[in-house]
Design an enzyme around this catalytic site. Structure first.
Site: not given
Ligand SMILES: CC(C)(COP(=O)(O)OP(=O)(O)OC[C@H]1O[C@@H](n2cnc3c(N)ncnc32)[C@H](O)[C@@H]1OP(=O)(O)O)[C@@H](O)C(=O)NCCC(=O)NCCS
Length: 202
Positions: A12-13, A33-34, A63, A130, A139
């Site tokens: 999904g990410h 992708d594996d 992720g 800031h 993450h």
């Protein structure tokens, strides 16, 4: 910026990252992708990145912070060029730096003077205020808010909807659970939950 980007991680990410890559002008987007459980036109396994080194940019859309760091380091050590991807809707203030291999997802706000490291995920509608410092491979999950002058150490995972109060530091390799509110410095790695956030395990 090259015309082609290879995305490692087709979950999904990865699909979110593909949308952002297309929105910032990449013409060709390939997945490696594996796993073969994702039906998105995967071109090969992780190890096949080497075939694209000279003619593509790369992005690691995984992720897990530790796995993302490992794969990024491997590609960079072979001369691969990491993209920095910022969705066009993101508000980026002055004097902000954003490292290679970092993605900033739609609706996020990064305010003046913030420093975002390499391989970071700044996820949907989160805010980094800031003078914050976000270490490499963190993450910052969906809907998370870091108030001003916050420091988050490398690989820490700030889960969905968590809040870090102003002038607070969170050390490296922490997990701050969904919805937690951090009001004191965290100096020992571990998992912290609740309001106010308390350590539950290492
Ligand atoms: C912090 C977290 C990673 C811990 O996961 P975990 O180690 O698998 O924990 P578990 O789900 O086994 O839960 C263990 C206990 O903590 C409680 N708990 C879990 N997450 C909690 C949270 N965020 N706040 C308060 N309590 C929580 C559970 O109810 C459970 O309590 P119990 O033992 O009384 O039943 C996880 O709970 C979490 O917050 N995940 C959010 C992930 C996320 O934000 N992803 C976003 C990607 S964009």
């Amino acid at each position: 910026m090259k015309k082609t980007i290879v995305i490692l991680g087709a979950g999904g990410h990865g699909r979110v990252v593909r949308d952002i890559a297309l929105s910032v002008g990449y013409e060709n987007v390939f997945f490696l992708d594996d796993s073969d459980r994702f039906d998105v036109g995967i071109k090969g396994k992780t190890k096949d990145y080497i075939n694209y080194i000279s003619n593509s940019d790369f992005f690691v859309a995984i992720g897990n912070n530790i796995v993302r760091e490992r794969i990024m380091r491997m590609i960079v050590s072979d001369g691969g060029e990491m993209a920095t991807l910022v969705h066009p809707s993101v508000v980026v203030g002055g004097n902000v730096s954003i490292g290679k291999g970092t993605v900033v997802v739609a609706g996020a706000v990064i305010n003046n003077g913030a420093k975002i490291g390499e391989g970071v995920i700044i996820n949907t509608c989160s805010s980094v205020d800031h003078d914050d410092i976000v270490g490499d491979y963190c993450h910052i999950s969906v809907g998370t808010h870091l108030a001003g002058t916050v420091c988050v150490g490398q690989r820490s995972f700030i889960c969905a909807g968590a809040t870090i109060s102003n002038n607070i530091s969170v050390c490296e390799d922490c997990i701050i659970g969904a919805g937690a509110v951090v009001v004191k410095d965290i100096t020992e790695k571990g998992t912290y939950l609740g309001v106010p956030a308390r350590k539950v395990n290492d």
